[in-house]
Motif scaffolding. Sequence first.
Motif, PDB file in Angstrom:
ATOM      1  N   MET A 261       0.839  -1.215   0.000  1.00  0.00           N
ATOM      2  CA  MET A 261       0.000   0.000   0.000  1.00  0.00           C
ATOM      3  C   MET A 261       0.866   1.255   0.000  1.00  0.00           C
ATOM      4  N   ALA A 262       1.877   1.245   0.847  1.00  0.00           N
ATOM      5  CA  ALA A 262       2.740   2.429   0.964  1.00  0.00           C
ATOM      6  C   ALA A 262       3.519   2.643  -0.332  1.00  0.00           C
ATOM      7  N   MET A 263       3.971   1.532  -0.945  1.00  0.00           N
ATOM      8  CA  MET A 263       4.703   1.630  -2.214  1.00  0.00           C
ATOM      9  C   MET A 263       3.829   2.307  -3.273  1.00  0.00           C
ATOM     10  N   LYS A 264       2.549   1.905  -3.310  1.00  0.00           N
ATOM     11  CA  LYS A 264       1.636   2.481  -4.305  1.00  0.00           C
ATOM     12  C   LYS A 264       1.374   3.952  -4.049  1.00  0.00           C
ATOM     13  N   LYS A 265       1.589   4.389  -2.802  1.00  0.00           N
ATOM     14  CA  LYS A 265       1.418   5.810  -2.486  1.00  0.00           C
ATOM     15  C   LYS A 265       2.701   6.589  -2.751  1.00  0.00           C
ATOM     16  N   GLY A 266       3.715   5.917  -3.293  1.00  0.00           N
ATOM     17  CA  GLY A 266       4.942   6.611  -3.669  1.00  0.00           C
ATOM     18  C   GLY A 266       6.010   6.655  -2.591  1.00  0.00           C
ATOM     19  N   TYR A 267       5.793   5.929  -1.505  1.00  0.00           N
ATOM     20  CA  TYR A 267       6.821   5.898  -0.456  1.00  0.00           C
ATOM     21  C   TYR A 267       7.893   4.863  -0.771  1.00  0.00           C
ATOM     22  N   GLN A 268       9.064   5.057  -0.150  1.00  0.00           N
ATOM     23  CA  GLN A 268      10.082   4.001  -0.134  1.00  0.00           C
ATOM     24  C   GLN A 268       9.632   2.986   0.916  1.00  0.00           C
ATOM     25  N   VAL A 269       9.758   1.706   0.621  1.00  0.00           N
ATOM     26  CA  VAL A 269       9.327   0.700   1.601  1.00  0.00           C
ATOM     27  C   VAL A 269      10.319  -0.455   1.653  1.00  0.00           C
ATOM     28  N   SER A 270      10.356  -1.111   2.803  1.00  0.00           N
ATOM     29  CA  SER A 270      11.038  -2.406   2.880  1.00  0.00           C
ATOM     30  C   SER A 270      10.241  -3.308   3.794  1.00  0.00           C
ATOM     31  N   TRP A 271      10.354  -4.595   3.551  1.00  0.00           N
ATOM     32  CA  TRP A 271       9.672  -5.628   4.345  1.00  0.00           C
ATOM     33  C   TRP A 271      10.707  -6.688   4.658  1.00  0.00           C
ATOM     34  N   MET A 272      10.860  -7.000   5.919  1.00  0.00           N
ATOM     35  CA  MET A 272      11.892  -7.981   6.300  1.00  0.00           C
ATOM     36  C   MET A 272      11.273  -8.982   7.270  1.00  0.00           C
ATOM     37  N   PRO A 273      11.301 -10.253   6.924  1.00  0.00           N
ATOM     38  CA  PRO A 273      10.720 -11.247   7.829  1.00  0.00           C
ATOM     39  C   PRO A 273      11.729 -11.684   8.876  1.00  0.00           C
ATOM     40  N   SER A 274      11.229 -12.192  10.002  1.00  0.00           N
ATOM     41  CA  SER A 274      12.134 -12.880  10.920  1.00  0.00           C
ATOM     42  C   SER A 274      12.364 -14.239  10.286  1.00  0.00           C
ATOM     43  N   TYR A 275      13.612 -14.608  10.056  1.00  0.00           N
ATOM     44  CA  TYR A 275      13.812 -15.941   9.493  1.00  0.00           C
ATOM     45  C   TYR A 275      14.734 -16.768  10.361  1.00  0.00           C
ATOM     46  N   GLY A 276      15.008 -16.247  11.551  1.00  0.00           N
ATOM     47  CA  GLY A 276      15.826 -17.010  12.488  1.00  0.00           C
ATOM     48  C   GLY A 276      15.012 -18.130  13.097  1.00  0.00           C
ATOM     49  N   PRO A 277      15.664 -18.980  13.872  1.00  0.00           N
ATOM     50  CA  PRO A 277      14.919 -20.053  14.531  1.00  0.00           C
ATOM     51  C   PRO A 277      13.976 -19.452  15.568  1.00  0.00           C
ATOM     52  N   GLU A 278      12.722 -19.862  15.578  1.00  0.00           N
ATOM     53  CA  GLU A 278      11.752 -19.352  16.544  1.00  0.00           C
ATOM     54  C   GLU A 278      11.283 -20.513  17.420  1.00  0.00           C
ATOM     55  N   MET A 279      10.989 -20.187  18.677  1.00  0.00           N
ATOM     56  CA  MET A 279      10.473 -21.187  19.599  1.00  0.00           C
ATOM     57  C   MET A 279       9.033 -21.531  19.248  1.00  0.00           C
ATOM     58  N   ARG A 280       8.652 -22.798  19.472  1.00  0.00           N
ATOM     59  CA  ARG A 280       7.239 -23.133  19.333  1.00  0.00           C
ATOM     60  C   ARG A 280       6.443 -22.290  20.334  1.00  0.00           C
ATOM     61  N   GLY A 281       5.344 -21.706  19.896  1.00  0.00           N
ATOM     62  CA  GLY A 281       4.564 -20.846  20.785  1.00  0.00           C
ATOM     63  C   GLY A 281       5.120 -19.439  20.838  1.00  0.00           C
TER      64      GLY A 281
END
Lengths: 351, 178
Positions: free
Chosen positions: B26-46
């Motif tokens: 949405m922000a990209m379409k409004k002309g903003y600079q954007v980035s999206w970064m997922p957590s991809y490290g090991p995560e605990m169950r729960g």
Amino acid sequence: MAKILMKGNEAIAQAAVSAGCEAFFGYPITPQNELIEYMAKYLAKNNGVFVQAESELAAINMVYGAAGAGARVMTSSSSPGIALKQEGISYCAGAELPVVIVSVSRGGPGLGGILPSQADYNQATRGGGNGDYKVMVLAPNGVQEATELVRKAFELAEKYRNPVMVMADGIIGQMMEPVEINPEPLPPVDRPWAAEGQRGRAQRNVVNSMNLDAYKLEQHNRDLQAKYERMEREDVMYETVQTDDADVLLVAYGTPSRIVKSAIATLREQGIKAGLFRPKTLLPFPSKQLKAAAQGKQFVLVAELSLGQMLVDVKLAIEGTVPVHFYGRTGGVIFEPSEIVDAVKSHRKGD
Amino acid sequence: MSALKIVCAGFGGQGVLSMGQLVAMMAMKKGYQVSWMPSYGPEMRGGTANCHVVIDKDPIASPIITDGIDVLLAMNQPSLTKFLPHMNPKGTLIANASMVKTDAVPKGITINSVDFTAIAQEVGNLKVQNMAALGTVVAKLPIFEENDGLAIIEEKFGAKAPDLNALNKAAFTKAYHQ
């Protein structure tokens, strides 16, 4: 064309396919799995060849074979996987094969971790294969530039008949940014040396890195060196930001250079004139350009997501003319702009 | 505008990663600079899955947010526990009311507690709780309007899951007007 939001790994893969990559051989490893996944999905649809090899060693040797047969070919991996490919990379360099290798680096040593790191600068620029060989290394600072440099990597690999590595990091691999990918395939290149059948030649072409005649092998090495010198003359890439009036010169590459840029803005707000020198080619390293940019500065500060690897090349370039300091985080920890600001201040006279 | 730092966090399966993507788009379409970064490290169950979304007028320095979170979407309690210490003291918390207790949140942080789980159940499918959350995010962020949200849902899911999409939009609208 409108920009689309894409993950770095996928964008790199799409840029390679768009540039005309015909074959991909790889083996999964985090944080570059989406790259292989994309290739598996789309390369065959684009009349290409995709093989998930049984190991990294197999993958790089398949790359050797495909390049030897004249294909536009690529592999990708991450740190421990790139370590496994080193022997094959040396063979590709020895046989003068145009191949593209993408390294999405993570924390080491050993299996290390899976979070972003730049601790493979030495692995990329010095290499772990045998012999007097060099691999060109390109270092993008984000998803858009990664797509441009992977395309450039094919061009350079074919120009020099040499392996070219695109060294990304886990941030580029995993993050999404708006991107616009050049859809035009690169023009085909004549490969009269390729082992693709005799085709009316008097002799079959043989692609080989072995040469048991010492004088011939020495000459081959001299020819390779001449090629590496030409790279330095013709294809060094770098960016400078606010370096002319700066008292302090920061040197950083890849995504961390963006964090450094933000630190520079803060420093300037506080009245400290800082500038950035960003190598885009790690090999050939922009030594002359860096030395010139550093002249007259109070000091140089190198910032890396390692404990000091590019630092050595910076010191070699500057030849002791200006003091060189260092700030680094490693293991998957990313520095904040404020850490860079503090590091610069800690080295300033009178602060 | 300095960078707007958004963290979306919840259990794996609560759809926080794709929700964050929609915010970035949405922000990209409004002309903003954007980035999206997922957590991809090991995560605990729960534990938490999360993504960092940065929106800026200028080129983005770092896609990774370590401190100064302006907007935190917490879909479960561990997400709040993990990210509250890293919030901008004047930031905005959007909490999934039925799963997140906000008693410990310091004054200064604006709390929007909305029961996304209940909205999703009312609409008829628990899967769409992330779109309910998107409704509140869009309502609370001045850079967006209601139609931006509806348009992006249509673009992202319209062709892919037409049946679910009506529910997506219903959940979004319900939360947006709450």
